[in-house]
Design an enzyme around this catalytic site. Structure first.
Site, short mmCIF file in Angstrom:
data_model
loop_
_atom_site.label_atom_id
_atom_site.label_comp_id
_atom_site.label_asym_id
_atom_site.label_seq_id
_atom_site.Cartn_x
_atom_site.Cartn_y
_atom_site.Cartn_z
N LEU A 19 38.96 41.49 33.38
CA LEU A 19 37.97 40.43 33.56
C LEU A 19 36.90 40.79 34.59
CD1 LEU A 19 40.35 37.34 33.59
CD2 LEU A 19 38.99 38.20 31.68
N ASP A 133 37.64 32.43 52.52
CA ASP A 133 36.72 33.17 51.64
C ASP A 133 36.23 32.26 50.51
OD1 ASP A 133 35.23 35.34 50.87
OD2 ASP A 133 36.82 36.21 49.65
#
Length: 426
Positions: A19, A133
């Protein structure tokens, strides 16, 4: 790094394809036992034992969380040449892809994103998990049958693995653009306030299509850090067709504060402001939509208009009659009141006259003649109906015996003559 068979490293899973790749390689796979589609993320960075221990702890906590706005972690394998985690498959993609297609999000979807990420904060922060993050790549979405977008937060704790890297290549540059000011000084000592700053950057980018501080190829890390630490974010500019709710502006101002102690870091306050922004957005949209239906209903239905006019025209016919009746009643009451006043004045005058003429004679004599007085009163009653004035003449006549007892003053003979004269007239 030598090429190896992915099936060797991920037993129990059938690898369907790749992906994406950045600091971690993301694979689409199928779990052989259940047939479920999953996403496998494995890391190529070398990490120390303490970082792996913390990541294992937080990942284990994530496996126990089942929340609609959190991508579920199904499995964690860190005792491998390349540590990896297995997560549920989200078919929509990530926010970065969505922003790449549209350029920005409208205000309604931006508010929805903020609310759903805040719901994820409500679950992870009480357990001591700090994401570190938050960026568009770590916010996944799936389209719903209703046409709305459902957002989910993923990659919790993965930033700990990135902190060991001393290079800034590829996607890691984007991570710095979403990092809070305190992450530059002490990345391992940050708390949940850093997640609110990163979310503020994401919301800013969703509305305007760009981040507050962009790190270009010509700018060094020192120059970029100086802007983040000392410069206020540029004024937000969104497409002119959109309305920016004041509460959403407040969220951006409070989440992008430089000092963590002054920054918005309470999830309930964040949700309250986002809901208020949603209300402000809905009120503006509905007030604009209401203008069209009102005019169309007026034009499309002119026929019923005369009906209320007939009903209104009949009202004045009744109102004058009501007013006239009231005027006549008031006049009658006034006349009756005047008659009563005149009657009272007449009786008062009559009593005063009787009292004035009887004061002069002796009081004993008046008592002796009370019988005759009563008789005279009866006579006056009979004649008062036709000649009310002659009652005075008879009452005066009853006083005549008192004149034989004592001589009255000069004025009294005049009144006696007046009585005699009234008798003659009778």
């Amino acid at each position: 790094m030598p090429t190896v068979s992915v099936n060797t490293h991920f037993p129990g899973y059938e690898i369907i394809g790749e992906l994406g790749r950045s600091n971690a390689r993301v694979l689409k796979a199928r779990h052989l036992e259940t047939g479920d589609l999953v996403a496998i993320k494995h890391f190529s960075l070398n990490t120390d034992a303490d970082t792996l221990r913390r990541f294992r702890l937080e990942s284990q906590l994530m496996t126990d969380i089942n929340h609609p706005n959190v991508v579920r972690v199904r499995e964690v394998q860190l005792d491998m040449p390349m540590p990896f985690i297995v997560m549920e498959w989200i078919e929509g993609g990530n926010l970065r892809t969505l922003l790449g297609e549209q350029g920005y999000l409208d205000v309604s979807n931006t508010i929805r994103l903020g609310l759903q990420v805040a719901e994820a904060f409500k679950v992870i922060h009480p357990q001591g998990i700090v994401h570190r993050d938050i960026k568009p790549e770590n916010i996944l979405f799936r389209p719903l049958p209703s046409g709305e977008i459902h957002f989910l937060l993923t990659d919790f704790g993965v930033a700990r693995l990135h902190e060991q890297s001393q290079t800034m290549t590829g996607q890691s540059l984007m991570t710095y653009e979403y990092a809070s000011p305190e992450q530059f000084d002490n990345p391992r000592g940050v708390d949940k306030a850093t997640d609110y700053y990163s979310l503020g950057v994401v919301l800013y980018e969703c509305l305007s299509g760009k981040v507050p501080f962009s790190m270009t190829d010509s700018a060094g890390i020192a120059s970029f850090m100086g802007h983040v630490l000392r410069t206020s974010p540029p004024a937000l500019q969104i497409p002119s067709e959109q309305y920016l709710p004041p509460s959403l502006e407040t969220i951006l101002e409070w989440t992008l504060a430089k000092n963590p102690a002054e920054r918005l870091n309470d999830v309930n306050e964040l949700i309250l402001l986002l809901r208020q922004a949603n209300v402000e957005q809905l009120q503006t949209s509905r007030s604009a939509d209401r203008r069209v239906p009102v005019s169309s209903r007026t034009v499309a239905a002119p026929v019923p208009t005369p009906r209320p006019l007939e009903a209104v025209a009949s009202v004045p016919d009744e109102e004058p009659a009501t007013g006239t009746n009231k005027w006549l009643i008031g006049l009658s009451v006034a006349i009756v009141a005047m008659l009563l006043v005149l009657a009272v004045l007449y009786k008062t005058h009559h009593k005063a006259t009787s009292t004035g003429t009887s004061v002069v004679p002796d009081t004993t004599t008046v008592a002796n003649d009370s019988t005759e007085t009563e008789t005279m009163v009866e006579d006056t009653t009979e004649s008062s109906s036709d000649y009310p004035v002659e009652a005075t003449t008879d009452s005066t006549k009853t006083e005549s015996p008192s004149e034989t007892v004592a001589e009255p003053p000069a004025a009294i003979p005049d009144s006696s003559r007046t009585v005699v004269d009234s008798t003659k007239s009778f």
